[in-house]
Scaffold this active site. Structure first.
Site, short mmCIF file in Angstrom:
data_model
loop_
_atom_site.label_atom_id
_atom_site.label_comp_id
_atom_site.label_asym_id
_atom_site.label_seq_id
_atom_site.Cartn_x
_atom_site.Cartn_y
_atom_site.Cartn_z
N LYS A 46 1.07 -1.11 0.11
CA LYS A 46 -0.21 0.17 -0.04
C LYS A 46 0.82 1.29 0.32
CE LYS A 46 -2.55 -0.71 3.20
NZ LYS A 46 -1.77 -1.87 4.03
N ARG A 68 -10.60 1.10 8.56
CA ARG A 68 -10.30 -0.26 9.35
C ARG A 68 -11.12 -0.78 9.77
NH1 ARG A 68 -5.10 -1.39 10.37
NH2 ARG A 68 -4.00 0.80 10.18
N ARG A 123 11.97 -6.42 4.93
CA ARG A 123 12.10 -5.01 4.85
C ARG A 123 12.68 -4.26 5.12
NH1 ARG A 123 6.01 -2.23 5.14
NH2 ARG A 123 6.26 -2.98 7.37
N ARG A 134 11.63 -2.76 12.10
CA ARG A 134 10.39 -2.15 12.56
C ARG A 134 9.92 -3.41 13.33
NH1 ARG A 134 5.19 0.17 9.52
NH2 ARG A 134 4.58 -1.11 10.97
N ARG A 167 -0.67 -9.86 13.60
CA ARG A 167 -0.89 -9.02 13.12
C ARG A 167 -2.31 -8.98 11.75
NH1 ARG A 167 3.93 -5.46 11.01
NH2 ARG A 167 2.05 -3.64 10.42
#
Length: 214
Positions: A13, A88, A128, A161, A172
Site C-alpha cells: 500500500k 479499518r 523490509r 520495524r 497482525r
C-alpha cells in the site's frame, strides 16, 4: 480521484500509494502518520489518541474520524486523495461516507483491495527495511539499498520495524483479516471494490492498479 487502499501489512500500500500520489497529484494520507503527528503536536485529537494508546486501547473511531476530517479539509486534498490505513472497520467506513457527503464531496471512486498470500507477506516484511529519516522503503531481496544498511536517498541508517518479525506479522494478519473481511464485503456491495493480485513484481502490480483506476 478519491481512493482507499486496502491490504494487509506488506501488501504494498505504501509503495504503490507513493507512486499513485505522484502520478495522480493527490496526497497519500496514512492514518498512522497523521496520528503520530497529532500526538507529537499535542493537539486536542492527538491527546485523545495518546490516551487510548497509553491505555492499550484502539484509538476511538471518533478521534480517527476527526483527524481524517481535518486532513481532508486541507487544500491539497480538494481534488482527491489516497487513504492508507483508513477505514479499518465498517463503522469507520460509514463515518467516512458521512464526512464526504457533509463536505459536499462525491463518494469514493475506488477501493483497491491488494491481495497477498500470508507466506508472501511474512517473507516481504522479514526482508523490509525502512529509513527513519525520509521514509524510503527497501527490501533486501527485491529492492536492496546500493550500500548495505544505508538509504540511497539521504544516506541515513536503515532499520527493521519490531513488528515486522514473523511471529508478530502473523498476529497482525489475524487481526487484519478479522477486522477487514466485513469491510471488503461492505465496499463490494457498493460496487467500488477492485481486487488486485498484489503478490507479483511491484511494477506488474502497479500497472494492474493503474489499469483499474482508468
Amino acid at each position: 480521484m478519491r481512493v482507499v487502499l486496502l491490504g494487509p501489512p506488506g501488501s504494498g500500500k505504501g509503495t504503490h500509494g507513493k507512486g499513485l500520489s505522484a502520478e495522480l497529484r493527490v496526497p497519500l494520507i496514512a492514518t498512522g502518520d497523521i496520528l503520530r503527528q497529532a500526538i507529537a503536536e499535542g493537539t486536542r485529537l492527538g491527546l485523545a489518541a495518546q490516551a487510548d494508546v497509553k491505555s492499550g486501547r484502539l484509538v476511538a473511531d471518533e478521534t480517527v474520524l476527526g483527524l481524517i476530517e481535518t486532513r481532508l479539509g486541507m487544500a491539497d486534498a480538494a481534488n482527491g486523495f489516497l487513504l492508507d490505513g483508513f477505514p479499518r472497520t465498517v463503522a469507520q467506513a460509514d463515518g467516512l461516507a458521512s464526512l464526504l457527503e457533509s463536505g459536499g464531496a462525491r463518494s469514493l471512486d475506488h477501493v483497491m483491495n491488494l491481495m497477498v498470500p500470508i507466506e508472501t507477506v511474512v517473507g516481504r516484511l522479514r526482508e523490509r527495511r525502512l529509513c527513519g529519516s525520509c521514509g524510503a522503503i527497501y527490501n533486501l531481496s527485491s529492492k536492496p539499498p546500493k550500500v548495505a544498511g544505508q538509504c540511497d536517498l539521504c544516506g541515513q541508517a536503515l532499520k527493521q520495524r519490531a513488528d515486522d518479525e514473523p511471529a508478530t506479522v502473523r498476529a497482525r494478519l489475524e487481526v487484519y483479516e478479522r477486522e477487514t473481511a466485513p469491510l471488503v464485503a461492505y465496499y463490494a456491495q457498493r460496487g467500488i471494490l477492485r481486487n488486485v493480485d498484489a503478490a507479483g513484481p511491484a511494477e506488474q502490480v502497479y500497472a494492474a492498479i493503474r489499469q483499474l483506476l482508468k
